[in-house]
Design an enzyme around this catalytic site. Sequence first.
Site, PDB file in Angstrom:
ATOM      1  N   ASP A 105      28.086  39.357  30.625  1.00 27.33           N
ATOM      2  CA  ASP A 105      27.762  39.590  29.213  1.00 27.33           C
ATOM      3  C   ASP A 105      27.702  38.254  28.490  1.00 27.33           C
ATOM      4  OD1 ASP A 105      30.533  39.212  29.542  1.00 27.33           O
ATOM      5  OD2 ASP A 105      31.000  40.275  27.694  1.00 27.33           O
ATOM      6  N   GLU A 169      33.652  40.425  29.128  1.00 28.91           N
ATOM      7  CA  GLU A 169      34.553  39.294  28.913  1.00 28.91           C
ATOM      8  C   GLU A 169      34.524  38.815  27.470  1.00 28.91           C
ATOM      9  OE1 GLU A 169      36.084  35.234  28.656  1.00 28.91           O
ATOM     10  OE2 GLU A 169      34.053  35.904  28.193  1.00 28.91           O
TER      11      GLU A 169
END
EC number: 3.5.1.16
Length: 447
Positions: A105, A169
């Site tokens: 991400d 994350e």
Amino acid sequence: MTKPVASYELDEKRFLTLLGKLIGETENLQNRPPALIPIEDNAGRHVIEALTPYLKANGGVLELEQVHCDPVNYPKRGNIIIEYPGTSKGTSSPKTISFVGSHLDVVPADKTAWDRNPFQLIIEGDKLYGRGTTDCLGHVALLTDLFIQLATEKPALKHSIFAVFIVSEENDEIPGIGVDALDHSGKMNPCKNGPVYWVDSADSQPTIGTGGAQTWNLTAHGKNMHSAMPYRTVNSVELVNEALAEIQRRFYIDFKPHPKEAEYKFDCSSTMKPTLWKPIAGSYNTIPGESTICGDIRLTPFYDMKEMRAKVEGYIKDINANITELRNRGPYSKYDVPASEGVEPVKGSVSIEWLGEASAGVACKLDSDGYKALGKATSEILGSLTPVATCGTLPLVRDLQDSGFDIQITGFGKEETYHADNEYALLSDFKNAIKILSRTIDLLEKN
């Protein structure tokens, strides 16, 4: 003849091809719920496609598992675990080397603030522009290339080599789907048999310490009043500022620079500071009854986050019990207005709200074989070893250390472009990176 692991070099064309595909997916990898929920499988499919010819199922040597920790609610947010099996696998003393933390991400990018399209890999000389080049898709492409080389050369290594690419994350509002869930489910247990390199840092030197982070809202409570009558109320703007000043004064006494910070060369000690005001609905001639300052605490890893919160809550309890001892702002500025003819009593107070779970900092073990190998490899390839410690936070890393992993931290993007507009990384840094990582493996094999 099999090439020595330490001689591996980045396959530039293959690396850039994969990185281009990953950056091309970043518009749907942005992580800021509820508006932006990433679909990490859009990136993961390119990694899997690149590795498919080298998988055991296709006659190769690599093992790969895509793990969706919450497939019902998030069926397209899968972590990826890759393994190059070593000769110690299945024995009573298995050995592993793991590269963990490179995530699929990215933080959001505002196209209007960029000079280039953030969702496209743009190559200008040595610079690789695009959201995720530094943080952290460049590392995903780097490690994928390393595993392709391992699978191609098939060196006989004692250690099994792992890579774990993770989801979620950049934001912790949706827990239980990333590395935390992998750890709790036991999926990462094999990685406890050797050093774990968290590959999500920058500037190519080891990061040996990080800070913990806790965000907060500090609210002062008074009473709305016309500004012509300040003597009849508690001004919450004044109170919240004075209360924060007192809280900060006490904080810096209790959380002064720790002796170990010098050993780790932290660039900053623990801090507590305001960073935002919550908007106040009112007017120039209205004293607000409630005001909130927002901010964060950064704590070096030698202090405990729970103890810190308890201390701060104690400051606030004492301030409320002795509210009139705070400095006032003039003869008509009071924090406890007694009742009098035509005046209702008003007593001010302050409260703190902790936002989310705190992320604790980490101090890496400097005497571990994992750190020694990384340090030596870095020094050999770059010509110097200058480890850094910062109060920047890497979420979940301390949790892994507390779970029994030998955590070491490195990364090869550019610190100055982390989360920034016009993010970029350097191709030359990634070329050095694969040499550092492969030499690290080589040194641990020889140990």
